[in-house]
Enzyme design. Structure first.
Site, PDB file in Angstrom:
ATOM      1  N   HIS A 117      -9.844   0.480  -0.322  1.00 28.55           N
ATOM      2  CA  HIS A 117      -9.648   1.160   0.826  1.00 28.55           C
ATOM      3  C   HIS A 117     -11.076   1.099   1.509  1.00 28.55           C
ATOM      4  O   HIS A 117     -11.849   1.475   1.100  1.00 28.55           O
ATOM      5  CB  HIS A 117      -9.454   2.619   0.235  1.00 28.55           C
ATOM      6  N   GLY A 124     -10.232   7.202  -1.922  1.00 24.37           N
ATOM      7  CA  GLY A 124     -11.181   8.348  -1.765  1.00 24.37           C
ATOM      8  C   GLY A 124     -11.761   8.557  -0.572  1.00 24.37           C
ATOM      9  O   GLY A 124     -11.782   7.563   0.236  1.00 24.37           O
ATOM     10  N   GLU A 126     -10.467   2.553   7.124  1.00 28.47           N
ATOM     11  CA  GLU A 126      -9.675   3.891   7.610  1.00 28.47           C
ATOM     12  C   GLU A 126     -10.284   4.848   8.306  1.00 28.47           C
ATOM     13  O   GLU A 126     -10.242   4.852   9.541  1.00 28.47           O
ATOM     14  CB  GLU A 126      -8.937   4.478   6.488  1.00 28.47           C
ATOM     15  N   HIS A 171       0.911  -1.143   0.007  1.00 23.71           N
ATOM     16  CA  HIS A 171       0.004   0.031   0.082  1.00 23.71           C
ATOM     17  C   HIS A 171       0.944   1.235  -0.053  1.00 23.71           C
ATOM     18  O   HIS A 171       1.023   1.965   0.886  1.00 23.71           O
ATOM     19  CB  HIS A 171      -1.145  -0.218   1.336  1.00 23.71           C
ATOM     20  N   ASP A 229       1.919   3.909   2.932  1.00 19.85           N
ATOM     21  CA  ASP A 229       0.572   4.907   2.370  1.00 19.85           C
ATOM     22  C   ASP A 229       1.147   5.832   1.405  1.00 19.85           C
ATOM     23  O   ASP A 229       1.153   5.866   0.285  1.00 19.85           O
ATOM     24  CB  ASP A 229      -0.048   5.500   3.634  1.00 19.85           C
ATOM     25  N   ASP A 257       1.438   8.900  -6.099  1.00 16.12           N
ATOM     26  CA  ASP A 257       1.437  10.593  -6.021  1.00 16.12           C
ATOM     27  C   ASP A 257       1.505  11.015  -4.603  1.00 16.12           C
ATOM     28  O   ASP A 257       1.708  12.390  -4.320  1.00 16.12           O
ATOM     29  CB  ASP A 257      -0.120  11.142  -6.609  1.00 16.12           C
TER      30      ASP A 257
END
Length: 367
Positions: free
Chosen positions: A210, A183, A213, A25, A302, A29
């Site tokens: 995802h 997102g 979280e 993970h 991350d 960007d």
């Protein structure tokens, strides 16, 4: 953990740096070099909040730590803005892998959303090809072996998930290992993208979601039981379904029991979780409990730029917080390799020929 010679060997920071690592993970960007952002921003005329590599790195870290989701998300506006041309994407991807090699990573799955890199006219295919070129260049030049695969991410608040899923399948024999959605979780459940997940299942393709979280158990439940996710991106909120009594007795709820029984991999990202409030500190991070209870725990970064982190830093922090040994780090690493979206024989080869010998060599130093 398994009675090997490494059992009582608490590694030094230098040994952690040399240990073989696997990351599942890691956002493309979210891992640019500050100096590269400055150069690329000058080329495209993008205004940045700082004008030196050091001050820009500090701005990213402070913004990510601010406690403001808006300011945290703003950091990605600046990285994505400079990743809109094929040469820029190739450079960022190449440097990304170079930094992984320097961090001791031997296998990596790197995720990003192709749909965020088409503002200057690139097609989705162009984006994936440019990133793959950067990966290939870095892998070919690496002094130590590394295997790198792409994970193509769809944004959960947009409506392009089926298109991105088809892109992932089209590229799966050319460097793409799987699919992801990312997102804001709240208000954008994974079930909005069922057509993409059902398509991937029909194509025998791998995907992670995802989930768990910023949002809790319903997100995890939907990701697994409605969408069929192979892994949970983060998944840290599964602890909401675990009760620890005052006498230390642990009771797992139905969902937590299912996740543990099925060996569903948790892509835990400790430093990032502290930043976003999913954990108050590394020492109090649920990874301690989840590891003790033998969930399929993996350690990840991350966003290396925003969290000012690396796999070495993540693992060193865990050693300091929990007293983890080389054997524990080896367990995390093998967990991750077992959970990779790579063919079984290739996973096994990396475990047997790279990870186990690497940890055995480190353990022998302390004998």
């Amino acid at each position: 953990m398994n009675g090997t010679v490494t059992e009582l060997t608490v590694p030094t920071p230098e040994q952690v740096a040399r240990a073989p690592k696997v990351v599942l993970h890691d956002h493309l960007d979210g891992g640019l070099r500050p100096a590269t952002i400055l150069e690329l921003a000058r080329e495209v005329g993008h205004d940045l909040p700082a004008d030196t590599a050091e001050s820009l790195a500090r701005w990213f870290a402070e913004s990510a730590d601010s406690g403001s989701l808006e300011r945290y998300l703003e950091t990605f506006d600046h990285t994505v803005a400079v990743m809109q041309s094929a040469p820029a994407l190739t450079r960022v991807a190449r440097e990304f892998v170079e930094d992984l090699v320097a961090d001791g990573v031997v296998y990596a799955e790197v995720r990003y959303a192709p749909e965020q890199h088409v503002e200057a006219g690139l097609s989705l295919d162009d984006v994936v090809a440019a990133v793959q070129q950067g990966f290939d260049e870095a892998v070919a030049a690496a002094e130590t072996p590394i295997v790198v695969r792409q994970l193509l991410t769809a944004m959960r608040h947009q409506a392009r998930s089926r298109e991105i899923a088809e892109l992932a399948v089209a590229w799966r024999d050319r460097g793409v290992a799987g699919f992801d959605i990312a997102g804001a979780e709240a208000g954008f459940p994974p079930t909005r993208h069922l057509d993409a997940f059902e398509y991937l299942q029909r194509e025998n393709s791998h995907f992670t979601i995802h989930a768990g979280e910023a949002f809790g158990l319903p997100s995890i439940w939907q990701a697994l039981q409605w969408c069929g996710a192979d892994r949970l991106g983060h998944g840290v909120r599964i602890v909401d379904d675990i009760e620890v009594a005052e006498d230390g007795t642990v009771t797992l709820g139905r969902l937590a029991q299912y996740v543990r029984d099925r060996r569903v991999p948790l892509e835990l990202c400790p430093a990032s979780n502290v930043q976003t409030g999913a954990a108050t500190s590394i020492a109090e991070h649920p990874i301690g409990l989840l590891t003790r209870l033998r969930f399929r725990v993996t350690v990840n970064t991350d966003n290396r730029l925003m969290s000012n982190t690396s796999m070495t830093k993540e693992m060193t922090a865990l050693v300091e917080a929990f007293g983890y040994t080389l054997d524990d780090l080896r367990w995390f690493t093998i967990n991750a390799m077992k959970s990779a979206f790579l063919p079984f024989d290739e996973r096994l080869a990396i475990i047997d020929e790279v990870i186990k010998p690497g940890y055995a060599a480190l353990a022998a130093e302390g004998v």
